[in-house]
Design an enzyme around this catalytic site. Sequence first.
Site, mmCIF file in Angstrom:
data_model
loop_
_atom_site.group_PDB
_atom_site.id
_atom_site.type_symbol
_atom_site.label_atom_id
_atom_site.label_comp_id
_atom_site.label_asym_id
_atom_site.label_seq_id
_atom_site.Cartn_x
_atom_site.Cartn_y
_atom_site.Cartn_z
ATOM 1 C CE1 TYR A 158 -3.085 -3.030 0.945
ATOM 2 C CE2 TYR A 158 -4.494 -1.107 0.866
ATOM 3 C CZ TYR A 158 -4.339 -2.467 0.840
ATOM 4 O OH TYR A 158 -5.434 -3.268 0.720
ATOM 5 C CE LYS A 228 1.024 -17.617 1.781
ATOM 6 N NZ LYS A 228 0.904 -18.977 2.190
ATOM 7 C CG ASP A 285 -1.878 -19.878 3.710
ATOM 8 O OD1 ASP A 285 -1.343 -19.549 4.786
ATOM 9 O OD2 ASP A 285 -1.397 -20.747 2.974
#
Length: 422
Positions: A158, A228, A285
């Site tokens: 971002y 992640k 996930d």
Amino acid sequence: MSYDKVEVPEGGEKVTVENDELQVPENPIIPMIHGDGIGQDVGPAAQKVLQKAAEETGRDPHWMRVYAGQSARDKYGEDVNLPDETVEALREHRVAIKGPLTTPVGAGFRSLNVALRQTLDLYANVRPTYYLDGVPSPMKAPEEMDMVTFRENTEDVYAGIEWEQGTEEVEKVRNFVEDEMGFDETMHEGPIGLGLKPISEKGSKRLVREAIDYAIENDRDKVTLVHKGNIMKFTEGQFGTWGMEVADEEYPDDEVFAAPDSLWEEQDEVDIPEDAVMVEERLADAMLQWMQLRTDEFDVLAMPNLNGDYLSDAAGAQIGGLGIAPGANFGEHRCLAEPVHGSAPKRAGQDKANPTALILSGRLLFEYLGWDDTGKLIRDAVEETISSGTVTYDLARQREDAEKVSTTEYAEAICDNIEDLA
Ligand code: NAP
């Protein structure tokens, strides 16, 4: 500061900081951006409810209407999306509330929301996700959800460091990455877009610190760092490592317990000091499925920006959707409250959108000011209104027993309940 197109409400006082502490008068000036799209419907409705709850608990907020997005273009001219006056008003008054702002997809228009968060260094986006009685949910046991997500707000993908395909810049970066950094077989031939994902020690640690402090202050049991890191080791993985360092090095063990090897091992057998907040790591996930299948095991989550965006929306869906999910951005002695949802253009200007998310965002702002009793009154009145079956279209279409009312009527019903409950 003197304002040109903004009216400073008379009789209000500024929220200030003295000796590193927020000083809150009973009549604070609170800048408010109603927002684009459904912002024109939910903004005034939420303002009315917040004013009513504040008055019933002996406070007198002075709302200062400021502009961004379409309302800024209308007032300041077609090129002005985020006037300096708006940014200054937010900076000067330390606390504010905003409705959604539209970000058109495509080139030439950076998100105003992201710009505001970065300009004011509002580094933590906090979204409490809890079930309100009477809200239709797709889950069997939605009341098991009582989670607070802390999303890093200033970096990650971002940060906006990207290069468009076909430009001289993108070719320069490609050449550097291929020729100088040795990734000469990694990228496909032909046009390509490239972006950078910065994750810093400063950004990660201050976010995790905020989440741990929140857990301690609010008697929460656990902070889960979600990333992640198995794939993006030096960005996401490093976020986890820095986060665990905060837990391990900055707090006594009997207050905060950094769970060893939590990415790969269940913590059931681990001996945790009584009353300590446990800090653990989980992969993003897997977390998305555990959030649904083992909802009650999670408490406070701290995440890099993109994971936070996905996970907090998914958590919001579990308790009934975007129309009711509140949020707030926090920086150093700053708070900008805003709902999770966007401007929902196809529902705009019809007096039908659900103002609950903005109202409950206002509750977060009031609690930041130390007005916990006002915040509780708001939550109780909203819950009473929904559980009695007075709801806007989004909830009415999922509940046969409910009466569908307009945004304005719904806000009036909440105000009536505030009066009854006060
Ligand atoms: P969205 O505005 O959140 O709306 C998606 C759908 O969610 C709506 O069509 C509506 O569903 C439902 N919804 C959202 N808010 C609701 C409310 N208050 N009451 C009832 N239903 C509500 O997402 P989007 O369509 O992806 O984004 C539209 C624009 O908002 C984009 O420009 C985006 O960039 C911007 N945005 C801004 C913010 C922000 O200001 N912080 C956040 C997210 C997105 P139904 O159509 O099924 O009724």
